[in-house]
Write a protein that holds these residues in place. Structure first.
Motif: not given
Ligand code: GLU
Length: 278
Positions: A90-96
């Motif tokens: 989830l965090y990675r998707a937001a960073a992306e």
């Protein structure tokens, strides 16, 4: 029309307890978590426990177990719980999303604050204002999870919010010495989100209506409002509690071996006697 009271809890209240399992909880945590749980109870709302275990170097399962046990002993219960290390995608998707939209940029500076970014910046650990040296990298919009990224803050803008306890707040964003905070890390090159990003993603996903935490995170709230804005997320209400200090005026913190709840309990104090100290 009557104005709502500043410290009145919200309807359909959802709150959270967000301890980091990096040491034993002390009296200051106990007080903040007690206030969080009382506000949820008074509002007939829900309260979730979020285990903020992203700091691999300092988080330990035995502290996570101890914090649950200590909270329950003090009389604090919660409706459900989650662990941040289970939510990395989830965090990675937001960073992306932030990188592909050009709102966050790759930072190649090697600094020891990259090391600290998974921890919440309390008043004694807040990062220095970044000078914006890598801002030109914003043109590069492909996300590489093995690089560090910063959110670009609006230079010279005051980020304002009304805290339910402390009243109106405002912090200056920018990249010079007059700023209260600068471009801050949202992602670390060891493939972990920063505290600021993970906190915003989780508060939104958990539909938190009010964040109760210590007043030393007021400046982080301004940063988090910018992350919410960049991701198109709603801003919850904030209630920052007074900090507990020791006899020398130092904020109680795990790293200073402040009086732990456990030590107080072992010395024979009851939950009522501890709460009387709040
Ligand atoms: N885990 C963070 C801390 O220890 C919590 C910060 C927050 O409540 O957002 O301070």
């Amino acid at each position: 029309m009557p104005q709502p009271q500043m410290d009145q809890p919200l309807a359909n209240y959802i709150g959270r307890l967000a301890p980091s399992p990096t040491g034993l909880l002390h009296l200051g945590h106990a007080r903040t978590f007690w206030i969080a749980s009382e506000r949820a109870r008074t509002a007939n709302g829900k309260l979730y426990l979020r285990d903020e275990d992203l700091d691999h170097q300092r988080s330990r399962p035995e502290f996570a177990a101890a914090m649950r046990e200590d909270l329950l002993w003090l009389g604090i219960t919660w409706d459900d719980e989650l662990r941040q290390s289970d939510r990395l995608l989830l965090y990675r998707a937001a960073a992306e999303q932030l990188v592909t939209s050009g709102l966050a940029y790759k930072c190649l500076c090697s600094r020891k604050d990259l090391q600290a970014a998974t921890q919440a910046p309390h008043e004694d650990t807040d990062e220095p204002v970044y000078n914006g040296r890598c801002r030109a990298n914003a043109a590069e919009r492909t996300f590489d999870p093995h690089s560090s990224y910063r959110l670009r803050v609006p230079d010279g803008e005051r980020i304002a919010f009304a805290d339910a306890r402390c009243g109106p707040q405002s912090f200056l964003a920018g990249c010079d010495a007059s700023a209260d905070f600068g471009d801050f890390l949202i992602w670390r090159k060891d493939s972990l989100p920063s505290y600021q990003l993970a906190c915003v993603v989780d508060d939104a996903a958990m539909q938190i209506t009010e964040v109760v935490r210590g007043a030393d995170l007021l400046r982080s709230t301004a940063r988090q409002i910018l992350v919410q804005r960049a991701l198109g997320l709603a801003t919850p209400q904030y209630y920052h509690c007074d900090l507990m200090r020791d006899a020398t005026g130092t904020r109680l913190a795990k790293r200073y071996d402040a009086l732990s709840l456990r030590a107080l309990r072992e010395s024979g104090l009851s939950p009522d006697q501890i709460r009387a100290r709040f």
